[in-house]
Design an enzyme around this catalytic site. Structure first.
Site, PDB file in Angstrom:
ATOM      1  N   PHE A 202       0.832  -1.201   0.000  1.00  0.00           N
ATOM      2  CA  PHE A 202       0.000   0.000   0.000  1.00  0.00           C
ATOM      3  C   PHE A 202       0.861   1.242   0.000  1.00  0.00           C
ATOM      4  O   PHE A 202       1.866   1.310   0.720  1.00  0.00           O
ATOM      5  CB  PHE A 202      -0.844   0.079   1.277  1.00  0.00           C
ATOM      6  CG  PHE A 202      -1.793  -1.056   1.495  1.00  0.00           C
ATOM      7  CD1 PHE A 202      -1.373  -2.205   2.158  1.00  0.00           C
ATOM      8  CD2 PHE A 202      -3.109  -0.962   1.080  1.00  0.00           C
ATOM      9  CE1 PHE A 202      -2.252  -3.254   2.386  1.00  0.00           C
ATOM     10  CE2 PHE A 202      -3.999  -2.003   1.314  1.00  0.00           C
ATOM     11  CZ  PHE A 202      -3.577  -3.146   1.963  1.00  0.00           C
ATOM     12  N   ASP A 203       0.429   2.223  -0.730  1.00  0.00           N
ATOM     13  CA  ASP A 203       0.979   3.557  -0.544  1.00  0.00           C
ATOM     14  C   ASP A 203       0.353   4.097   0.746  1.00  0.00           C
ATOM     15  O   ASP A 203      -0.660   3.577   1.226  1.00  0.00           O
ATOM     16  CB  ASP A 203       0.595   4.434  -1.748  1.00  0.00           C
ATOM     17  CG  ASP A 203       0.974   5.895  -1.563  1.00  0.00           C
ATOM     18  OD1 ASP A 203       0.229   6.748  -2.071  1.00  0.00           O
ATOM     19  OD2 ASP A 203       2.001   6.161  -0.895  1.00  0.00           O
ATOM     20  N   GLY A 204       0.937   5.144   1.299  1.00  0.00           N
ATOM     21  CA  GLY A 204       0.413   5.678   2.550  1.00  0.00           C
ATOM     22  C   GLY A 204      -0.633   6.750   2.323  1.00  0.00           C
ATOM     23  O   GLY A 204      -1.839   6.516   2.478  1.00  0.00           O
ATOM     24  N   PHE A 319      -1.301  -0.734  -4.237  1.00  0.00           N
ATOM     25  CA  PHE A 319      -2.273   0.352  -4.364  1.00  0.00           C
ATOM     26  C   PHE A 319      -1.604   1.712  -4.200  1.00  0.00           C
ATOM     27  O   PHE A 319      -0.916   1.953  -3.209  1.00  0.00           O
ATOM     28  CB  PHE A 319      -3.340   0.248  -3.260  1.00  0.00           C
ATOM     29  CG  PHE A 319      -4.188  -0.992  -3.347  1.00  0.00           C
ATOM     30  CD1 PHE A 319      -3.885  -2.098  -2.574  1.00  0.00           C
ATOM     31  CD2 PHE A 319      -5.290  -1.037  -4.183  1.00  0.00           C
ATOM     32  CE1 PHE A 319      -4.664  -3.244  -2.639  1.00  0.00           C
ATOM     33  CE2 PHE A 319      -6.075  -2.184  -4.255  1.00  0.00           C
ATOM     34  CZ  PHE A 319      -5.763  -3.287  -3.479  1.00  0.00           C
TER      35      PHE A 319
END
Lengths: 362, 259
Positions: A202-204, A319
């Site tokens: 995941f992106d943050g 993502f």
């Protein structure tokens, strides 16, 4: 009907909606609930939706339909349907979501072993705005892959719907609050991923977290951003659209830990963020902790490109809210999904519909 | 029995006969209700009739010589209505409905009427009538309040692919053959239009079985010449939400029954 969901983004040429799982509540607002009372077959039961983690995939991410897509674009709907029907017994080859779905089923298999009574499983739903005539080819394909690869059998819901009428509703509802949605892209050359461990990256900001910090960055620049993050280090960020999915993965992970499988847990999660470990990263970690969520690996790239790192990690799915990163990842062989949420979208090319911004998931 | 011909120009070719749809006055008009002009007020079957009409208009637009059209007959057994036959015909005309024949009959005869008129589809809000129709081998559909809320611009037909699950609205005994031939006609009509902007929409739902069930149902429909626009394999999910989304005018399940 349009095979093209209206968002023409062109990495790999594919563009459709693939939904990340939401929390354990049934995510669909009305029609597309997935409920399965026990069926008296030898197949393992599919879980009831209120217990399950429902993941909906579009046919064009699950399978490779590039050729057919071209026919549709160049020759129109009727030719497209005709072609599909003529080739009905030819299975499609796997698309970008295939290995992800296989990994989900592998996790299910292990969960069933350890918790035979539990319904807390992934429930994969095939949803497509394809014409019903294409349905048979899709069904044949699923059967084929099941036989030869031993996976992909347990989809519990198939929805073939051609009407613009229906699909428009779908698209709006998919992006309603509570449902995490993302657009999956096909890498030129997909790197091999694990068969035994589901890896989700995941992106943050604007994915796990809200886009509040990104807004500051865009409005006032990087320095202001660092200042702000330092000052608010202990204030948790607001949640983003994929938080629910991470939550649900964490929940499943705990089930494996509970049976002594911490070391080789079949699920592994990654945070891949442009924040830097030295400064802004702290707030991210503290936020996760305040949510009671764990992430297995946090990679603070301090602005470096994500592609190479992802190539090392080999997630089944990644993502990110920024196309720049999605494209970068895909270039290096990672299946990357664009989450159309947050401030980054305003700057993007025309043709992106505002209403497709998913609100924060549950 | 008295019948009044409103229109005698319904063509009957060898190849494509019209699809005769009989509807009871109870279904067409709200019982006991009257508008300020003393005419009957539209009832449950109203949107359905308008949708049928829309289909006819579009069929004729594609081909002015089209003979595969819906032919609507109004049947009433109410003696009062029969005495006020002009009120019925006026009401029909006022609401812009096209009915080709009116059949006034008594309760004993009305079944025979259906058969004599070669009715392919019988629509009623009366469960007994529907049952009787089925027993005589006429495809009979019981309309309910859901029908009233269906769209008028497009006829929506829902096929229920599981033999086990009969359409809630229709009695279980309708003959398979009647259902299949009606379905074939609908399929043919649907075929007159392209994938988009069709005045008919055909959906398939399989409730219990998995994809095999759905696949089989799709094949069965295809063998009847019916190409569904949409298919939903629910694998146990309750049908309610899908039905609410699709808003079908009526459901057909008899094509798939095993007997």
């Amino acid at each position: 009907m349009s095979l093209n969901n209206g968002q023409s983004l062109n990495v790999g040429g594919q563009d459709f909606t693939k939904n990340g799982g939401s929390s354990s509540r049934a995510p669909w607002e009305d029609a597309r609930t997935v409920l399965r009372p026990s069926t008296p077959t030898r197949k393992p039961k599919s879980p009831k939706p209120e217990n399950a983690i429902t993941i909906a995939v579009s046919s064009r991410v699950l399978f490779n339909m590039e050729k057919e897509q071209q026919i549709y674009e160049q020759q129109g709907m009727e030719e497209y349907i005709k072609y599909q029907v003529e080739h009905e017994t030819e299975p499609f080859s796997p698309g970008p979501a295939f290995s992800f779905v296989k990994a989900l089923e592998a996790v299910n298999a292990k969960l069933r072993e350890l918790y035979p009574e539990s319904e807390e499983l992934f429930d994969v739903v095939l949803m497509t705005n394809n014409h019903a005539n294409v349905g048979l080819r899709l069904i044949n394909t699923i059967n084929h892959h099941r036989e030869f690869q031993g996976h992909l059998g347990d989809m519990s819901f198939y929805l073939f719907s051609s009407a613009v009428l229906i699909f428009k509703d779908n698209l709006c509802q998919i992006c309603e609050p509570g449902i995490a949605a993302a657009i999956m892209f096909t890498p030129e050359k997909m790197k091999e991923v694990s068969d035994t461990q589901l890896r989700v990256a995941f992106d943050g900001d604007a994915v796990l977290f809200s886009d509040e910090s990104e807004r500051i960055c865009k409005a006032h620049g990087l320095d202001k951003f660092f200042e702000h993050e330092k000052a608010h280090e202990n204030k948790p960020l607001d949640h983003g659209p994929l938080k629910g999915f991470l939550e649900v993965l964490g929940k499943l992970q705990k089930k494996f830990y509970g049976k002594g499988q911490r070391m080789d847990c079949p699920i592994r999660t990654y945070l891949v963020t442009a924040r830097s470990a030295a400064s802004s990263g702290t707030r991210a970690l503290k936020t996760l902790r305040s949510w009671g969520l764990e992430i297995d690996e946090a990679l603070f790239l301090a602005g470096a490109p994500k592609g190479p790192m992802l190539e090392k990690i080999r997630p089944h799915i990644f993502f990110d809210d920024q196309m720049f990163h999605v494209e970068g990842a895909a270039e290096m062989g990672t299946v990357a999904c664009h989450v159309p949420y947050g401030i980054a979208q305003r700057v993007v090319k025309k043709g992106t519909k505002d209403k497709e911004t998913p609100n924060a998931s549950k | 029995m008295v019948s009044t011909d409103q229109k005698t120009d319904v063509k009957e070719k060898e190849a494509d006969c019209p699809v005769v749809v009989a509807v009871t006055s109870h279904a067409v008009f709200e019982s006991g209700a009257e508008d300020p002009d003393g005419l009957y007020v539209g009832g449950i079957a109203f949107p359905l009739l308008q949708a049928l009409q829309k289909v006819n208009e579009r069929l004729l637009k594609e081909n002015p010589a089209e003979s595969l059209l819906f032919d609507v007959i109004l049947i009433t057994t109410e003696s009062q209505q029969q005495q006020e036959s002009s009120r019925i015909t006026e009401s029909i005309r006022h609401h812009g409905l096209k009915v080709s024949r009116f059949c006034f009959s008594n309760e004993e005869d009305f079944m025979e009427n259906l058969l004599n008129n070669n009715v392919h589809l019988f629509l009623t809000t009366n469960r007994n009538e529907a049952l009787q129709g089925s027993q005589k081998g006429v495809l009979s559909v019981l309309l309910d309040e859901h029908t009233a809320s269906c769209p008028t611009e497009q006829l929506r037909v829902l096929f229920c692919g599981d033999a086990v699950v009969q359409s809630e609205a229709g009695p279980a005994l309708a003959s398979k053959q009647a259902a299949q031939s009606f379905s074939a006609q609908i399929g043919k009509m649907r075929g007159r239009f392209g994938p988009f902007d069709s005045p008919i929409s055909i959906a398939l739902v399989t409730s219990r079985g998995g994809r095999e069930s759905c696949g089989d149902a799709l094949r069965t429909l295809r063998s009847l010449g019916v190409n569904a626009d949409e298919a939903y394999c629910l694998a146990g999910v309750p049908r309610g939400p899908i039905k609410r989304l699709l808003r079908p005018h009526f459901l057909l399940s008899e094509c798939f029954s095993s007997n």
